[in-house]
Scaffold this active site. Structure first.
Site, PDB file in Angstrom:
ATOM      1  CB  THR A   1      96.475 -57.272  45.005  1.00 52.58           C
ATOM      2  OG1 THR A   1      95.208 -57.857  45.245  1.00 52.58           O
ATOM      3  CG2 THR A   1      96.494 -56.654  43.617  1.00 52.58           C
TER       4      THR A   1
ATOM      5  CE  LYS B   1      97.005 -60.688  48.201  1.00 53.05           C
ATOM      6  NZ  LYS B   1      96.047 -60.714  49.299  1.00 53.05           N
TER       7      LYS B   1
ATOM      8  CG  ASN C   1     100.098 -59.028  52.110  1.00 54.79           C
ATOM      9  OD1 ASN C   1     101.009 -59.419  52.838  1.00 54.79           O
ATOM     10  ND2 ASN C   1      99.183 -58.171  52.524  1.00 54.79           N
TER      11      ASN C   1
ATOM     12  CG  ASP D   1      96.602 -60.794  52.899  1.00 52.04           C
ATOM     13  OD1 ASP D   1      96.499 -59.571  53.000  1.00 52.04           O
ATOM     14  OD2 ASP D   1      96.868 -61.379  51.835  1.00 52.04           O
TER      15      ASP D   1
ATOM     16  CB  ALA E   1      87.802 -73.055  48.762  1.00 49.57           C
ATOM     17  N   GLY E   2      89.010 -69.772  47.512  1.00 49.11           N
ATOM     18  CA  GLY E   2      90.044 -69.169  46.673  1.00 49.11           C
ATOM     19  C   GLY E   2      91.225 -68.786  47.560  1.00 49.11           C
TER      20      GLY E   2
ATOM     21  CG  ASN F   1      84.741 -73.024  46.896  1.00 54.02           C
ATOM     22  OD1 ASN F   1      84.438 -71.833  46.905  1.00 54.02           O
ATOM     23  ND2 ASN F   1      85.547 -73.540  45.987  1.00 54.02           N
ATOM     24  NE  ARG F   2      81.841 -71.589  41.119  1.00 53.54           N
ATOM     25  CZ  ARG F   2      82.110 -70.588  40.299  1.00 53.54           C
ATOM     26  NH1 ARG F   2      81.136 -70.006  39.633  1.00 53.54           N
ATOM     27  NH2 ARG F   2      83.332 -70.137  40.164  1.00 53.54           N
ATOM     28  CB  THR F   3      85.125 -75.756  42.847  1.00 54.63           C
ATOM     29  OG1 THR F   3      84.679 -74.807  41.876  1.00 54.63           O
ATOM     30  CG2 THR F   3      85.851 -76.901  42.175  1.00 54.63           C
TER      31      THR F   3
HETATM   32  P1  ATR Z   1      90.598 -64.919  45.830  1.00 49.84           P
HETATM   33  O1  ATR Z   1      91.926 -65.515  45.539  1.00 49.84           O
HETATM   34  O2  ATR Z   1      90.616 -63.426  45.874  1.00 49.84           O
HETATM   35  O3  ATR Z   1      89.915 -65.507  47.021  1.00 49.84           O
HETATM   36  P2  ATR Z   1      89.356 -66.517  43.775  1.00 49.84           P
HETATM   37  O4  ATR Z   1      90.456 -67.496  43.855  1.00 49.84           O
HETATM   38  O5  ATR Z   1      88.897 -66.076  42.416  1.00 49.84           O
HETATM   39  O6  ATR Z   1      89.671 -65.191  44.552  1.00 49.84           O
HETATM   40  O7  ATR Z   1      88.133 -67.112  44.611  1.00 49.84           O
HETATM   41  C1  ATR Z   1      86.860 -66.646  44.454  1.00 49.84           C
HETATM   42  C2  ATR Z   1      85.936 -67.470  45.332  1.00 49.84           C
HETATM   43  O8  ATR Z   1      84.576 -67.112  45.012  1.00 49.84           O
HETATM   44  C3  ATR Z   1      86.031 -68.964  45.088  1.00 49.84           C
HETATM   45  O9  ATR Z   1      85.697 -69.622  46.284  1.00 49.84           O
HETATM   46  C4  ATR Z   1      84.961 -69.184  44.012  1.00 49.84           C
HETATM   47  O10 ATR Z   1      84.432 -70.497  43.936  1.00 49.84           O
HETATM   48  P3  ATR Z   1      85.174 -71.591  43.002  1.00 49.84           P
HETATM   49  O11 ATR Z   1      86.336 -72.080  43.789  1.00 49.84           O
HETATM   50  O12 ATR Z   1      84.137 -72.643  42.794  1.00 49.84           O
HETATM   51  O13 ATR Z   1      85.571 -70.894  41.750  1.00 49.84           O
HETATM   52  C5  ATR Z   1      83.877 -68.262  44.525  1.00 49.84           C
HETATM   53  N1  ATR Z   1      82.951 -67.880  43.455  1.00 49.84           N
HETATM   54  C6  ATR Z   1      83.206 -67.060  42.428  1.00 49.84           C
HETATM   55  N2  ATR Z   1      82.115 -66.938  41.649  1.00 49.84           N
HETATM   56  C7  ATR Z   1      81.149 -67.734  42.189  1.00 49.84           C
HETATM   57  C8  ATR Z   1      79.789 -68.043  41.837  1.00 49.84           C
HETATM   58  N3  ATR Z   1      79.198 -67.522  40.779  1.00 49.84           N
HETATM   59  N4  ATR Z   1      79.111 -68.883  42.656  1.00 49.84           N
HETATM   60  C9  ATR Z   1      79.687 -69.426  43.754  1.00 49.84           C
HETATM   61  N5  ATR Z   1      80.968 -69.168  44.126  1.00 49.84           N
HETATM   62  C10 ATR Z   1      81.687 -68.330  43.361  1.00 49.84           C
END
Ligand code: ATR
Length: 288
Positions: free
Chosen positions: A43, A47, A68, A103, A129-130, A152-154
């Site tokens: 996990t 990965k 995975n 996945d 977009a993680g 996505n936030r970013t």
């Molecule tokens: P994974 O690999 O499991 O998908 P991750 O890479 O940590 O996990 O991704 C988490 C996702 O949740 C990302 O899209 C993240 O946005 P950022 O790319 O801007 O970091 C989003 N996320 C996490 N916390 C957030 C928050 N407080 N508000 C908005 N988006 C959030």
């Protein structure tokens, strides 16, 4: 889930969890290989790292850019690599690790089964977009969804995924930002919803859930997330991430055992484990 599946297949195996620091991942994979483990699941954050630590990549791992599932293999008397399940007695000492990804197929299957969504030509808003969001976005493009909106936030990370899609699936319509129209499906691949104080992952100033037909949340504990509650109130079909967790695991068991996985047995065990954990350890959890 895995131990229930293993028992139903009458295999003398055990599925165990290990907490491995990323700095020790290579040593852990090599150790499992030396001990002739059948295979491994990985996990986050392993990965992506594992892509460079296995001896061979299955096309699924190459296509989705993450591992995975690992299957250990050894050469048979003819020198052909075989999964360890094929060796009744001695397993040769020479072994290799093959990386797979289960996945991407799991998310598509869960969307079809749990929401009845036909992905082809469906319009989809994907939040996040993680790692999980990236695999989901690429898989949706490979299924030829209609229009794909990435938020996505970013925003830069959503742009990067959109660029990757344009390169690999040039005919896919993909945009970064909220749609102005109705969509067939909204997917939450962000981690919003894991903390009690979290806002909804969708910004209702820009997109009302009344414009969505169905909502899928990768979070599976609690069984009904705040997003799912809001979506239900807005008239959407909803499902949580249990189906994705189930199907990625069932496919891994198939890869290790070469047998058809007992999906309903695994689903039952998974749901029971989630229910039990809600009383002892009610920490929100998402498939990652
Ligand atoms: P994974 O690999 O499991 O998908 P991750 O890479 O940590 O996990 O991704 C988490 C996702 O949740 C990302 O899209 C993240 O946005 P950022 O790319 O801007 O970091 C989003 N996320 C996490 N916390 C957030 C928050 N407080 N508000 C908005 N988006 C959030």
């Amino acid at each position: 889930m895995q131990n229930a599946g293993i028992a139903a297949l009458r295999l003398n195996w055990r599925y165990l969890a290990f907490d491995v620091h990323p700095d020790h991942l290579r040593a852990a994979i090599n150790g499992a290989k030396a001990m002739k483990f059948i295979g491994l699941n990985l996990t986050v954050p392993h990965k992506l790292l594992a892509l460079r630590m296995v001896d061979e990549l299955d096309p699924s791992a190459k296509t989705w850019g993450a591992v995975n599932t690992i299957r250990f293999e050894a050469p048979d008397p003819q020198g052909r690599w075989q999964p360890l399940v094929e060796f009744a007695d001695e397993v040769p000492d020479e072994m290799r690790a093959v990386g797979f990804n289960t996945d991407a197929d799991a998310v598509a299957r869960a969307l079809r089964e749990d929401l009845g969504t036909e992905l082809r030509n469906a319009s989809v808003l994907l939040l996040g977009a993680g790692g999980a969001g990236r695999v989901a976005a690429l898989k949706l493009a490979s299924e030829a969804v209609g229009r794909l909106f990435l938020v996505n936030r970013t925003m830069k990370k959503a742009e990067q995924i959109a660029d990757a899609i344009r390169q690999r699936f040039p005919r896919q319509e993909v945009a970064v930002g909220y749609p102005q129209t109705q969509v067939d499906l909204v997917i939450n691949a962000t981690s919003l919803g894991l903390k009690p104080e979290d806002a909804l992952p969708v910004d209702e100033k820009h997109f009302s859930l009344r414009r969505a037909r169905a909502v899928y949340d990768l979070i599976y504990r609690p069984a009904e997330t705040s997003l799912m509650k809001a979506a239900k109130a807005a008239g959407c079909r909803t499902a949580n991430g249990v189906g994705m967790l189930l199907h990625q695991g069932a496919k891994a068991l198939e890869i290790w055992s070469g047998k058809s996985p007992p999906i309903e047995v695994m689903r039952g065990a998974l749901e029971e484990a989630i229910n039990d954990s809600m009383t002892s350890d009610p920490v929100p959890t998402r498939y990652d």
